[in-house]
Write a protein that holds these residues in place. Structure first.
Motif, PDB file in Angstrom:
ATOM      1  N   THR A 120       0.795  -1.133   0.174  1.00  0.00           N
ATOM      2  CA  THR A 120      -0.026  -0.329   0.163  1.00  0.00           C
ATOM      3  C   THR A 120       0.788   1.141  -0.009  1.00  0.00           C
ATOM      4  O   THR A 120       0.505   2.306  -0.553  1.00  0.00           O
ATOM      5  N   GLU A 121       2.011   1.287   0.650  1.00  0.00           N
ATOM      6  CA  GLU A 121       2.749   2.487   0.562  1.00  0.00           C
ATOM      7  C   GLU A 121       3.285   2.853  -0.601  1.00  0.00           C
ATOM      8  O   GLU A 121       3.254   4.128  -1.051  1.00  0.00           O
ATOM      9  N   LYS A 160       2.006   1.957  -3.542  1.00  0.00           N
ATOM     10  CA  LYS A 160       0.661   2.412  -4.201  1.00  0.00           C
ATOM     11  C   LYS A 160       0.164   3.803  -3.870  1.00  0.00           C
ATOM     12  O   LYS A 160       0.070   4.593  -4.838  1.00  0.00           O
ATOM     13  N   ASP A 161       0.400   4.094  -2.674  1.00  0.00           N
ATOM     14  CA  ASP A 161       0.021   5.411  -2.404  1.00  0.00           C
ATOM     15  C   ASP A 161       0.883   6.760  -2.960  1.00  0.00           C
ATOM     16  O   ASP A 161       0.525   7.374  -3.411  1.00  0.00           O
ATOM     17  N   ARG A 162       2.089   6.272  -2.872  1.00  0.00           N
ATOM     18  CA  ARG A 162       3.187   7.149  -3.287  1.00  0.00           C
ATOM     19  C   ARG A 162       2.985   7.296  -4.872  1.00  0.00           C
ATOM     20  O   ARG A 162       3.202   8.432  -5.229  1.00  0.00           O
ATOM     21  N   LEU A 163       2.802   6.287  -5.504  1.00  0.00           N
ATOM     22  CA  LEU A 163       2.573   6.329  -7.032  1.00  0.00           C
ATOM     23  C   LEU A 163       1.426   6.931  -7.323  1.00  0.00           C
ATOM     24  O   LEU A 163       1.456   7.873  -8.438  1.00  0.00           O
ATOM     25  N   ASN A 164       0.341   6.763  -6.975  1.00  0.00           N
ATOM     26  CA  ASN A 164      -0.870   7.280  -7.101  1.00  0.00           C
ATOM     27  C   ASN A 164      -0.752   8.867  -6.839  1.00  0.00           C
ATOM     28  O   ASN A 164      -1.156   9.479  -7.617  1.00  0.00           O
ATOM     29  N   ALA A 165      -0.312   9.467  -5.658  1.00  0.00           N
ATOM     30  CA  ALA A 165      -0.004  10.671  -5.655  1.00  0.00           C
ATOM     31  C   ALA A 165       0.748  11.215  -6.702  1.00  0.00           C
ATOM     32  O   ALA A 165       0.825  12.571  -6.928  1.00  0.00           O
ATOM     33  N   ALA A 166       1.940  10.695  -6.939  1.00  0.00           N
ATOM     34  CA  ALA A 166       2.905  11.219  -7.976  1.00  0.00           C
ATOM     35  C   ALA A 166       2.088  11.264  -9.363  1.00  0.00           C
ATOM     36  O   ALA A 166       2.425  12.303 -10.244  1.00  0.00           O
ATOM     37  N   ILE A 167       1.477  10.326  -9.765  1.00  0.00           N
ATOM     38  CA  ILE A 167       0.513  10.226 -10.887  1.00  0.00           C
ATOM     39  C   ILE A 167      -0.329  11.544 -11.063  1.00  0.00           C
ATOM     40  O   ILE A 167      -0.271  12.452 -11.976  1.00  0.00           O
ATOM     41  N   ALA A 168      -0.999  12.021  -9.813  1.00  0.00           N
ATOM     42  CA  ALA A 168      -1.837  12.972  -9.813  1.00  0.00           C
ATOM     43  C   ALA A 168      -1.155  14.327  -9.842  1.00  0.00           C
ATOM     44  O   ALA A 168      -1.590  15.121 -10.737  1.00  0.00           O
ATOM     45  N   ALA A 169      -0.024  14.259  -9.124  1.00  0.00           N
ATOM     46  CA  ALA A 169       0.932  15.490  -9.108  1.00  0.00           C
ATOM     47  C   ALA A 169       1.507  15.744 -10.687  1.00  0.00           C
ATOM     48  O   ALA A 169       1.384  16.964 -11.099  1.00  0.00           O
TER      49      ALA A 169
END
Length: 257
Positions: free
Chosen positions: A223-224, A226-235
């Motif tokens: 999950t860590e 996943k969360d970091r990649l999702n935040a990076a994609i959004a950014a």
């Protein structure tokens, strides 16, 4: 199927320059040409939209990323066996794969086209494939789609290790049609071999087989990451980096709806 974000020196090398970041991420990819997403350079490195995107993504997520080449058919087993930490290689998000792996949010998607010889006189409805041989790359949504919707009519759904091999047989007249994504198909049409053929239309969207776009493949429970990649994609989508990279290779938005 490549330098706004840097020089993409990417064979199996570090993408994000070593820094104070302690966390490293082994990024699995299949070492086959898939332009304009993956283009081999004479030096042995890889360029293209996806290496550029990966470099920007890793920098945004503050991971030190290493590209690890893995044969396509073994890329999910390599993830599950912890030989790699993530798959970033145009991996289609679908429910079948969700049974064994998890996904990040999508980072692009593409329509599915039917490619046939220019003089072919049949369309893209299931009944149009009566007695036809359809070529697909194995272990892809195109293969699953063909088996689900077209196998009852087609004489054969023929699998290929690479999309290039399917196109070679189509150009040689050994098969009647190929299923492929719009982006890769357009790259094929730019080649001498691609003069043989044209798109006969776009297949209806089927989420179960063609998925929900393309995302990073992850082990369930990571999950860590996943969360970091999702935040990076959004950014990257918000700060303009995504569009900046995309405009180098495409004249339209590949993110989709």
């Amino acid at each position: 199927m490549k330098r706004i974000i840097g020089a993409a020196i990417l064979a199996a090398s570090m993408l994000a320059a070593p820094s104070a970041w302690a966390e490293k991420l082994k990024v699995g990819f299949s070492p086959e040409a898939y332009p304009p997403f993956w283009v081999p350079a004479a030096s042995g490195n890889w360029t293209g939209w996806e290496p550029d995107f990966i470099e920007a993504l890793c920098a945004e997520a503050k991971y030190e990323c290493e590209l690890v080449p893995v044969a396509w058919e073994g890329i999910i087993p390599a993830l599950l066996g912890k030989k790699i930490d993530v798959i970033l290689n145009s991996l289609r998000i679908n429910d079948e794969r969700r049974k064994v792996i998890d996904f990040s949010d999508k980072y692009y998607e593409v329509e599915t086209e039917v490619v046939e010889p220019k003089d072919a006189d049949f369309g893209i409805e299931p009944e149009d494939f009566d007695g036809k041989i359809i070529g697909v790359q194995v272990s892809t949504g195109y293969q699953t789609y063909a088996q689900k919707f077209l196998a009852k009519n087609a004489s054969e759904i023929r699998g290929y290790a690479t999309q290039d091999e399917a196109y070679q047989d189509l150009a040689a007249g050994r098969i009647d049609a190929v299923l492929d994504g719009r982006i890769a198909m357009n790259e094929f049409f730019k080649t001498d071999l691609g003069n043989c053929c044209s798109s006969k239309g776009t297949l209806p969207r089927d989420v179960q087989t063609l998925g929900e776009g393309y995302g990073a493949g992850l082990r369930q429970g990571d999950t860590e990451i996943k969360d970091r990649l999702n935040a990076a994609i959004a950014a990257l989508r918000t700060n303009g980096t995504y569009d900046e990279i995309t405009k180098k290779y495409f004249d339209y938005d590949i993110y989709g709806k």
